[in-house]
Write a protein that holds these residues in place. Structure first.
Motif, PDB file in Angstrom:
ATOM      1  N   ARG A 263      43.305  52.250  29.754  1.00 12.74           N
ATOM      2  CA  ARG A 263      43.758  52.400  30.884  1.00 12.74           C
ATOM      3  C   ARG A 263      44.449  50.196  31.406  1.00 12.74           C
ATOM      4  N   LEU A 264      44.583  49.419  30.697  1.00 12.53           N
ATOM      5  CA  LEU A 264      45.058  48.464  30.888  1.00 12.53           C
ATOM      6  C   LEU A 264      46.033  48.288  30.511  1.00 12.53           C
ATOM      7  N   ASP A 265      46.653  49.436  29.116  1.00 10.22           N
ATOM      8  CA  ASP A 265      48.110  49.803  28.261  1.00 10.22           C
ATOM      9  C   ASP A 265      48.525  50.363  30.005  1.00 10.22           C
ATOM     10  N   MET A 266      48.047  52.041  30.065  1.00 11.32           N
ATOM     11  CA  MET A 266      48.880  52.525  31.087  1.00 11.32           C
ATOM     12  C   MET A 266      49.431  51.408  32.440  1.00 11.32           C
ATOM     13  N   CYS A 267      48.341  50.475  32.991  1.00  8.03           N
ATOM     14  CA  CYS A 267      48.945  49.930  33.830  1.00  8.03           C
ATOM     15  C   CYS A 267      49.898  49.217  33.858  1.00  8.03           C
ATOM     16  N   ARG A 268      49.439  48.837  32.532  1.00 10.79           N
ATOM     17  CA  ARG A 268      50.747  47.228  32.266  1.00 10.79           C
ATOM     18  C   ARG A 268      52.313  47.836  31.564  1.00 10.79           C
ATOM     19  N   PHE A 294      41.080  52.830  37.535  1.00 10.69           N
ATOM     20  CA  PHE A 294      40.189  51.182  38.243  1.00 10.69           C
ATOM     21  C   PHE A 294      39.566  51.525  39.632  1.00 10.69           C
ATOM     22  N   VAL A 295      37.543  51.491  39.866  1.00 15.64           N
ATOM     23  CA  VAL A 295      37.368  52.051  40.757  1.00 15.64           C
ATOM     24  C   VAL A 295      37.746  50.423  41.674  1.00 15.64           C
ATOM     25  N   SER A 296      37.374  48.928  41.495  1.00 16.29           N
ATOM     26  CA  SER A 296      38.223  48.331  42.039  1.00 16.29           C
ATOM     27  C   SER A 296      39.078  46.858  42.115  1.00 16.29           C
ATOM     28  N   ALA A 297      39.686  46.898  42.583  1.00 17.57           N
ATOM     29  CA  ALA A 297      41.221  46.570  42.676  1.00 17.57           C
ATOM     30  C   ALA A 297      40.850  44.941  42.114  1.00 17.57           C
ATOM     31  N   SER A 298      39.635  44.233  42.423  1.00 23.62           N
ATOM     32  CA  SER A 298      39.370  42.932  41.811  1.00 23.62           C
ATOM     33  C   SER A 298      38.575  42.826  40.611  1.00 23.62           C
ATOM     34  N   HIS A 299      38.173  44.313  40.308  1.00 27.69           N
ATOM     35  CA  HIS A 299      37.377  44.210  38.346  1.00 27.69           C
ATOM     36  C   HIS A 299      39.223  44.326  37.669  1.00 27.69           C
ATOM     37  N   PHE A 300      39.904  45.211  38.374  1.00 25.70           N
ATOM     38  CA  PHE A 300      41.172  45.075  37.833  1.00 25.70           C
ATOM     39  C   PHE A 300      41.924  43.962  36.948  1.00 25.70           C
ATOM     40  N   SER A 301      42.050  43.287  38.836  1.00 24.14           N
ATOM     41  CA  SER A 301      43.223  41.880  38.730  1.00 24.14           C
ATOM     42  C   SER A 301      42.197  41.233  37.165  1.00 24.14           C
ATOM     43  N   ARG A 302      41.576  41.153  37.676  1.00 15.88           N
ATOM     44  CA  ARG A 302      40.688  39.934  36.828  1.00 15.88           C
ATOM     45  C   ARG A 302      40.681  40.399  35.051  1.00 15.88           C
ATOM     46  N   SER A 303      41.077  42.037  35.011  1.00 17.32           N
ATOM     47  CA  SER A 303      40.873  42.334  33.144  1.00 17.32           C
ATOM     48  C   SER A 303      42.031  42.318  32.859  1.00 17.32           C
ATOM     49  N   PHE A 304      42.944  42.096  34.319  1.00 14.20           N
ATOM     50  CA  PHE A 304      44.273  42.376  33.616  1.00 14.20           C
ATOM     51  C   PHE A 304      44.589  41.334  32.577  1.00 14.20           C
ATOM     52  N   ARG A 305      44.030  40.242  33.916  1.00 14.32           N
ATOM     53  CA  ARG A 305      44.856  38.734  33.283  1.00 14.32           C
ATOM     54  C   ARG A 305      44.153  37.924  32.740  1.00 14.32           C
ATOM     55  N   PRO A 312      48.600  41.427  37.683  1.00 15.30           N
ATOM     56  CA  PRO A 312      49.206  42.483  37.963  1.00 15.30           C
ATOM     57  C   PRO A 312      50.829  41.833  38.800  1.00 15.30           C
ATOM     58  N   ARG A 313      50.279  41.461  39.962  1.00 17.72           N
ATOM     59  CA  ARG A 313      51.697  41.506  40.418  1.00 17.72           C
ATOM     60  C   ARG A 313      52.158  40.027  39.986  1.00 17.72           C
ATOM     61  N   GLU A 314      52.039  39.399  39.236  1.00 23.18           N
ATOM     62  CA  GLU A 314      52.835  38.451  38.386  1.00 23.18           C
ATOM     63  C   GLU A 314      53.389  39.403  37.290  1.00 23.18           C
ATOM     64  N   TRP A 315      52.758  40.762  36.866  1.00 22.01           N
ATOM     65  CA  TRP A 315      53.510  41.019  36.423  1.00 22.01           C
ATOM     66  C   TRP A 315      54.365  42.398  36.212  1.00 22.01           C
ATOM     67  N   GLN A 316      54.716  42.076  37.320  1.00 22.40           N
ATOM     68  CA  GLN A 316      54.845  43.816  37.932  1.00 22.40           C
ATOM     69  C   GLN A 316      56.291  42.727  38.235  1.00 22.40           C
ATOM     70  N   ALA A 317      56.093  41.851  39.070  1.00 22.45           N
ATOM     71  CA  ALA A 317      57.562  40.791  39.173  1.00 22.45           C
ATOM     72  C   ALA A 317      58.829  39.917  38.414  1.00 22.45           C
ATOM     73  N   GLY A 318      58.161  40.281  36.780  1.00 22.82           N
ATOM     74  CA  GLY A 318      59.219  40.467  36.210  1.00 22.82           C
ATOM     75  C   GLY A 318      58.570  39.065  35.282  1.00 22.82           C
ATOM     76  N   ALA A 319      57.540  38.820  35.115  1.00 19.65           N
ATOM     77  CA  ALA A 319      57.051  37.477  34.341  1.00 19.65           C
ATOM     78  C   ALA A 319      57.222  37.059  33.640  1.00 19.65           C
ATOM     79  N   GLY A 320      57.398  38.263  32.291  1.00 18.66           N
ATOM     80  CA  GLY A 320      58.180  37.404  30.972  1.00 18.66           C
ATOM     81  C   GLY A 320      56.945  38.104  29.634  1.00 18.66           C
ATOM     82  N   PRO A 321      57.374  38.282  28.962  1.00 15.30           N
ATOM     83  CA  PRO A 321      56.708  37.946  28.012  1.00 15.30           C
ATOM     84  C   PRO A 321      55.264  37.523  27.914  1.00 15.30           C
TER      85      PRO A 321
END
Length: 327
Positions: A263-268, A294-305, A312-321
């Motif tokens: 799921r994280l890979d697909m979101c990324r 993902f049911v919880s947005a906060s859980h998703f953000s923690r897992s993604f980081r 997730p917002r930093e990655w979407q904004a083009g945070a780079g590698p």
């Protein structure tokens, strides 16, 4: 469906540029320098098998390099197994040197610099996959990379034979069957990692591997289902939850952890698409998370980081590698 890249109809003066682009497009960003004044014909035949790609590569002498700058351009989440059929491959992986001869194979990690020199005409099969698909720890992955495996020994022999057969038959298989068989190849790599670290692995006969492949395919087709659970997955395959967990012990992760990784890979992937905002506006982080279960947005953000080192917002904004799961 096969994808064929062939320099036969390309004028010799243009072959170097064409081949450099073909190799980088097929695998990951790479620097390719041909070692012939008149480049020989070169061919890549590739097949997509679910998340895995298998390719047959035949070409003349060349040098291939993966630098820190190229890593920054993408592909850092991929690994590639190269099974040598003809010619030799002299390789350097973060200070370690090895040589592949026909019948041997090695695995390279696209997140780390490497260089390969093939001084004579060569032929090899490449298995290319996202690191999260194998389901082993970073420590396990490190024992697999930068090592020349002799295809005459133990599990390495089974891996080599399976990858070779998979590449030869990939063009004639149905997509779902191909994805199942590719998943089995990754399971064999997990077993090889366990063997290299001196650990015993749960018994995994072909029937168990086939069941595991079907289960993974089912999960990937239902990632967006928020009710996806071990109980539902087990019921769909007429096995007990206990047996399901036993299958995933061979992968080195729990069922829930494997689902979360996918799921994280697909979101990324979705959040990193630059074209997402051209016409209808860039998808929100919450919408992408919900799309992939993902049911919880906060859980998703923690897992993604935790997985990638940025929000997730930093990655979407083009945070780079960023880092990859497990790092």
């Amino acid at each position: 469906m096969s994808v064929v890249l062939d320099t036969a109809e390309v004028p010799p003066a243009e072959r170097a540029e064409f081949w450099h682009e073909a190799v980088s497009r097929t695998f990951i960003p790479l620097d390719v320098a041909l070692l012939e004044s008149v480049p020989s014909r070169a061919v890549i035949v590739s097949h997509a098998l679910g998340a895995v790609q298998v390719s047959r590569v035949q070409a003349g002498p060349q040098r291939v390099e993966r630098t820190a700058g190229l890593i920054a351009r993408g592909g850092e989440d991929r690994l590639t197994l190269a099974l040598q059929h003809r010619g030799t491959s002299r390789q350097e992986h973060h200070g370690l040197r090895l040589e592949l001869r026909p019948g041997t194979f090695a695995i390279s990690d696209a997140a780390r610099p490497f260089a390969k020199e093939l001084p004579e005409p060569f032929d090899f099969t490449a298995l290319h996959w996202p690191r999260s698909a194998v389901g082993v720890s970073e420590e396990d992955l490190r024992v697999l990379t930068a090592t020349a495996f002799d295809a005459g020994d133990g599990t390495a022999r089974l891996v080599a034979a399976y990858v070779d057969r998979l590449a030869r038959s990939a063009g004639s298989m149905e997509p779902r069957q191909a994805a199942w068989l590719a998943t089995t190849a990754l399971s064999l790599l997990a077993a090889l990692a366990h063997e290299r670290r001196g650990r015993s692995v749960p018994e995994a006969p072909e029937t168990a591997l086939a069941t595991l492949a079907r289960v993974k395919d089912h999960i990937l087709r239902h990632l967006g289902d928020q009710d996806l659970s071990p109980e539902r997955i087990a019921a769909a395959h007429h096995v007990s939850v206990r047996h399901l967990h036993k299958l995933f012990r061979f992968e080195g992760v729990t069922v829930a952890r494997w689902i979360q990784r996918q799921r994280l890979d697909m979101c990324r992937r979705d959040l990193g698409r630059p074209a997402a905002g051209r016409a209808t506006g860039r998808a929100t982080v919450g919408a992408v998370a919900a799309r992939w279960g993902f049911v919880s947005a906060s859980h998703f953000s923690r897992s993604f980081r935790a997985a990638y080192g940025v929000s997730p917002r930093e990655w979407q904004a083009g945070a780079g590698p960023v880092a990859v799961p497990g790092r």
